[in-house]
Design a protein around this motif. Structure first.
Motif, PDB file in Angstrom:
ATOM      1  N   LEU A   1       0.827  -1.563  -0.041  1.00 10.09           N
ATOM      2  CA  LEU A   1       0.178   0.287  -0.162  1.00 10.09           C
ATOM      3  C   LEU A   1       0.580   1.276   0.021  1.00 10.09           C
ATOM      4  CD1 LEU A   1      -2.162  -0.916   2.414  1.00 10.09           C
ATOM      5  CD2 LEU A   1      -3.119  -1.081  -0.028  1.00 10.09           C
ATOM      6  N   VAL A   2       0.133   2.478  -1.017  1.00 12.07           N
ATOM      7  CA  VAL A   2       1.499   2.909  -0.756  1.00 12.07           C
ATOM      8  C   VAL A   2       0.123   4.213  -0.313  1.00 12.07           C
ATOM      9  CG1 VAL A   2       3.020   2.091  -2.287  1.00 12.07           C
ATOM     10  CG2 VAL A   2       0.925   3.453  -3.061  1.00 12.07           C
ATOM     11  N   PRO A   3       0.621   5.356  -0.518  1.00 11.47           N
ATOM     12  CA  PRO A   3       0.160   6.543  -0.201  1.00 11.47           C
ATOM     13  C   PRO A   3      -0.089   7.317  -1.106  1.00 11.47           C
ATOM     14  CG  PRO A   3       2.022   7.410   1.163  1.00 11.47           C
ATOM     15  CD  PRO A   3       2.079   5.869   0.414  1.00 11.47           C
ATOM     16  N   PHE A   4      -2.203   8.404  -1.974  1.00 16.34           N
ATOM     17  CA  PHE A   4      -2.622   8.710  -2.972  1.00 16.34           C
ATOM     18  C   PHE A   4      -1.337   9.556  -2.940  1.00 16.34           C
ATOM     19  CE2 PHE A   4      -6.496   7.206  -1.794  1.00 16.34           C
ATOM     20  CZ  PHE A   4      -7.021   5.879  -2.585  1.00 16.34           C
ATOM     21  N   GLY A   5      -1.434   9.866  -4.446  1.00 21.80           N
ATOM     22  CA  GLY A   5      -0.881  11.793  -5.017  1.00 21.80           C
ATOM     23  C   GLY A   5      -1.650  11.752  -6.364  1.00 21.80           C
ATOM     24  N   SER A   6      -1.446  13.002  -6.536  1.00 19.97           N
ATOM     25  CA  SER A   6      -2.247  13.985  -6.789  1.00 19.97           C
ATOM     26  C   SER A   6      -1.912  13.450  -7.822  1.00 19.97           C
ATOM     27  CB  SER A   6      -2.093  15.421  -6.756  1.00 19.97           C
ATOM     28  OG  SER A   6      -0.419  15.714  -7.299  1.00 19.97           O
ATOM     29  N   ASP A   7      -1.582  12.997  -8.776  1.00 20.62           N
ATOM     30  CA  ASP A   7      -1.632  12.499  -9.587  1.00 20.62           C
ATOM     31  C   ASP A   7      -2.238  11.538  -9.995  1.00 20.62           C
ATOM     32  OD1 ASP A   7      -0.027  10.899  -8.499  1.00 20.62           O
ATOM     33  OD2 ASP A   7       1.857  10.737  -9.888  1.00 20.62           O
TER      34      ASP A   7
END
Length: 126
Positions: A77-83
């Protein structure tokens, strides 16, 4: 004649007294049952408050971040990014299907619902 009237009156009074006695106990039973249900509702509301507090405690962002870091190898799991967000215009939606032709156009006469006047034969133009 009066004695029969007195006897009937006494029987009616005794019947009404029996009915009132029975209704009194039914009412007391219903009130007792209602009190039990209200107590049960109170206990369930307390339990719901405890469960909401536990849910809030278990869903703290710091705790969830630690769990993600501990289980990164399994979950990845990775954090959401604006991209990762796009406009709705960039989403490819499936193309709508072409409507099917009505049955009359396909050579099959369409049935008319009940209550409609019958069709008139088409006049040919010379």
């Amino acid at each position: 004649m009066r004695s029969v009237l007195y006897l009937l009156t006494a029987l009616v009074v005794m019947g009404l007294a029996f009915w009132a006695y029975r209704e009194n106990y039914r009412t007391q039973s219903a009130i007792s049952e209602m009190s039990d249900i209200q107590r049960q509702i109170g206990r369930l509301r307390e339990d719901l408050g405890v469960l909401r507090a536990e849910w809030a405690y278990l869903n703290r962002p710091e705790r969830l971040r630690q769990l993600v870091n501990l289980n990164f190898d399994k979950l990845k799991l990775v954090p959401f990014g604006s991209d990762q967000f796009v406009d709705v215009g960039q989403v490819a939606f499936p193309a709508p299907k072409a409507p099917e032709p009505p049955p009359a156009a396909a050579g099959i006469p369409a049935e008319r619902p009940a209550g409609y006047p019958p069709r008139r034969p088409q006049e040919s133009t010379p």
